[in-house]
Design an enzyme around this catalytic site. Structure first.
Site, PDB file in Angstrom:
ATOM      1  N   THR A  13      62.376  -1.326  49.604  1.00  0.00           N
ATOM      2  CA  THR A  13      62.285  -2.764  49.794  1.00  0.00           C
ATOM      3  C   THR A  13      62.629  -3.279  51.177  1.00  0.00           C
ATOM      4  OG1 THR A  13      63.456  -2.717  47.539  1.00  0.00           O
ATOM      5  CG2 THR A  13      63.803  -4.713  48.855  1.00  0.00           C
ATOM      6  N   VAL A  14      63.633  -2.833  52.099  1.00  0.00           N
ATOM      7  CA  VAL A  14      63.697  -3.192  53.233  1.00  0.00           C
ATOM      8  C   VAL A  14      62.598  -2.798  54.383  1.00  0.00           C
ATOM      9  CG1 VAL A  14      65.470  -3.396  55.364  1.00  0.00           C
ATOM     10  CG2 VAL A  14      66.205  -3.209  52.990  1.00  0.00           C
ATOM     11  N   ALA A  33      60.920  -9.903  73.029  1.00  0.00           N
ATOM     12  CA  ALA A  33      61.472  -8.506  73.328  1.00  0.00           C
ATOM     13  C   ALA A  33      60.745  -8.295  74.840  1.00  0.00           C
ATOM     14  CB  ALA A  33      60.886  -7.396  72.508  1.00  0.00           C
ATOM     15  N   ALA A  43      57.689   7.609  57.430  1.00  0.00           N
ATOM     16  CA  ALA A  43      58.080   8.572  56.628  1.00  0.00           C
ATOM     17  C   ALA A  43      58.701   8.203  55.413  1.00  0.00           C
ATOM     18  CB  ALA A  43      59.059   9.650  57.391  1.00  0.00           C
ATOM     19  N   LYS A 105      75.371   1.228  55.731  1.00  0.00           N
ATOM     20  CA  LYS A 105      76.848   1.113  55.901  1.00  0.00           C
ATOM     21  C   LYS A 105      77.666   2.314  55.301  1.00  0.00           C
ATOM     22  CE  LYS A 105      74.906  -1.174  52.567  1.00  0.00           C
ATOM     23  NZ  LYS A 105      73.696  -2.026  52.506  1.00  0.00           N
ATOM     24  N   GLU A 129      72.846  -4.006  62.588  1.00  0.00           N
ATOM     25  CA  GLU A 129      73.092  -5.536  62.227  1.00  0.00           C
ATOM     26  C   GLU A 129      72.814  -5.592  60.631  1.00  0.00           C
ATOM     27  OE1 GLU A 129      74.089  -8.439  64.235  1.00  0.00           O
ATOM     28  OE2 GLU A 129      74.533  -8.670  62.076  1.00  0.00           O
ATOM     29  N   LYS A 205      81.596  -2.137  54.277  1.00  0.00           N
ATOM     30  CA  LYS A 205      81.129  -3.114  55.300  1.00  0.00           C
ATOM     31  C   LYS A 205      82.458  -3.708  55.981  1.00  0.00           C
ATOM     32  CE  LYS A 205      77.302  -4.509  52.390  1.00  0.00           C
ATOM     33  NZ  LYS A 205      76.826  -5.296  51.370  1.00  0.00           N
ATOM     34  N   GLY A 302      68.001  -8.000  50.227  1.00  0.00           N
ATOM     35  CA  GLY A 302      66.634  -8.459  50.134  1.00  0.00           C
ATOM     36  C   GLY A 302      65.958  -8.073  50.976  1.00  0.00           C
TER      37      GLY A 302
HETATM   38  N1  HSE Z   1      74.274  -3.977  46.992  1.00  0.00           N
HETATM   39  C1  HSE Z   1      74.550  -4.826  48.154  1.00  0.00           C
HETATM   40  C2  HSE Z   1      74.959  -6.286  47.504  1.00  0.00           C
HETATM   41  C3  HSE Z   1      73.464  -5.132  49.084  1.00  0.00           C
HETATM   42  O1  HSE Z   1      74.783  -6.314  46.304  1.00  0.00           O
HETATM   43  O2  HSE Z   1      75.147  -7.214  48.257  1.00  0.00           O
HETATM   44  C4  HSE Z   1      73.374  -3.992  50.005  1.00  0.00           C
HETATM   45  O3  HSE Z   1      74.449  -3.954  50.773  1.00  0.00           O
END
Ligand code: HSE
Length: 436
Positions: A13-14, A33, A43, A105, A129, A205, A302
């Protein structure tokens, strides 16, 4: 100018968001930049899927170890997740002199100290970040924007899944299990949502934020972690009657004798902005001595929101990679040789306010017995509500809000209250923060 070359580990996803946004905004990103940022290799075990996403424009491999050893690569972006392979790959990339950008994290909250030390030794950057609050630039704010300040505390809604569940429970009066099932069906919650609902993801986090705020090592093992699985719709409704909303907060606060580091459901006055952060949105409130309170709000997960944070790190690394490592922004905001040794306080030493709900026999003297116990322990009641028994029942709910006191004092009082013959079952205890 010669592009900086990126090796992308994981194109889920990311990762696919990183690919799309880098391509879409290539011109603007390069103007910022100072040179183009190019994904030279991806990969992923799902090679065919990776090929589809990248449209055949990028070299694909299923061997992430070859990427971290590739002399052509300047920056490794780790988007695999987890602690084992991701850790090996990150350490190998550092050892090979590559900068690392990661959204992981869990990895940094548990192994961050050794990873940052290895990076320091090699003179490379580890940027993260995207690891906290997705696209919200809270790491940047703490490491750079707020450096004039002595930070007092941070309170954050840093898990979107649980905030969505709590919003739905409040809006629709539904039970936790019911909302969780619906969220899974809609794809808002993971098939295995344990880390989210048990507060572990938020604890990872807030551990990183506490290190950045106070200049202490990351200490996830000392965090107090309580999720939302035991929270009832009944308590959400009672809290509303007192003018509060219940949020899963990550909290870290500087006390005279140490640092509080905790995640738990928390009553917050409904007039606070952060109490009105609903659904999957994230928000982090930082209280600092010079600027006062600042609030950072946005999408915590997301594809493109998280990619936004990953690419911001890529730009930062590109801007700084020729700088003298001694003069770069420290990984944890404070210079590694100037870290503080403030201890993380055990939960019993935390000072906060409380919401208590108890079921009692509806007869004379019960309330007096309960309030006497609180008075004996020097716990002051702020507000109270007694619900009359339902038709044909002889038991009533008493709900109380207390002023601030030491957690060990409320625990002792609760034990004594539960031992009263007229009190039925366990006392429900939730924490409450005014966040002023
Ligand atoms: N699973 C996390 C959330 C997102 O629901 O905020 C990724 O850290």
């Amino acid at each position: 100018m010669k592009p900086i070359k990126v090796g992308l580990l994981g194109i889920g996803t990311v990762g696919s968001g990183v690919f799309t946004v880098l391509a879409r905004n290539a011109e603007e990103i390069s103007r910022r930049a100072g040179r183009p940022i190019t994904i030279a290799v991806v990969a992923d075990k799902a090679v065919e899927r990776a090929r589809e996403i990248t449209g055949g424009q990028v070299r694909i491999t299923d061997d992430a170890y070859s990427v971290v050893a590739d002399p052509e690569i300047d920056i490794v972006v780790e988007l695999i997740g987890g602690y084992t392979i991701a850790r090996e790959l990150v350490l190998a990339a550092i050892e090979n002199g590559k900068h690392v950008v990661t959204a992981n994290k869990a990895l940094l909250a548990t192994h961050g100290n050794s990873i940052f030390a290895a990076a320091q030794k090699k003179g490379v950057m580890v940027a993260f970040e995207a690891a906290v609050a997705g696209g919200v630039p809270i790491i940047k704010a703490l490491r750079e924007g707020l450096t004039a300040n002595r930070i007092e505390w941070i309170a954050g809604i840093i898990n979107g899944t649980t905030n969505y569940i709590l919003s739905e429970m409040r809006d629709k009066g539904l039970a936790f299990d019911e909302v969780l099932r619906a969220a899974q069906q809609l794809g808002y919650a993971e098939a295995d949502p344990t880390f989210d609902i048990e507060g572990v993801d938020a604890a990872h986090k807030i551990t990183l934020l506490s290190a950045l705020a106070f200049g202490i090592p990351v200490q996830f093992d000392k965090a107090y972690v309580e999720g939302i699985t035991k929270l009832t719709a009944e308590d959400i409704t009672y809290a509303e009657q007192f003018g509060y909303r219940i949020k899963l907060l990550g909290i870290t606060r500087r006390q005279a004798n140490g640092v509080e580091l905790r995640v738990h459901p928390t009553l917050v006055p409904e007039r606070r902005l952060i109490a009105n952060v609903e659904g999957v949105m994230n928000a982090v409130l930082v209280q600092a001595d010079a600027v006062g309170a600042t609030l950072y709000y946005g999408r915590g997960a997301g594809s493109e929101p998280t990619a936004s944070a990953v690419i911001a790190d890529l730009v930062d690394v590109t801007r700084l990679h020729t700088a003298d490592p001694e003069h770069r922004v420290p990984h944890l905001a404070f210079r590694p040789d100037r870290m503080a040794d403030l201890p993380i306080l055990p939960m019993e030493e935390v000072v906060t306010s409380y919401y208590l709900r108890l079921r009692v026999e509806d007869k004379p003297g019960v309330l007096a017995d309960v309030t006497r116990i609180l008075a004996d322990d020097e716990i002051s009641i702020d507000a109270m509500l007694q619900k009359e028994p339902a038709e044909g029942e002889d038991q009533a709910d008493i709900i109380m809000l207390t002023h601030r006191c030491l957690e060990k004092r409320i625990n002792a009082a609760i034990a004594r209250i539960e031992s009263l013959a007229a009190v039925r079952g366990d006392v429900v205890r939730l924490r409450l923060e005014q966040l002023q």
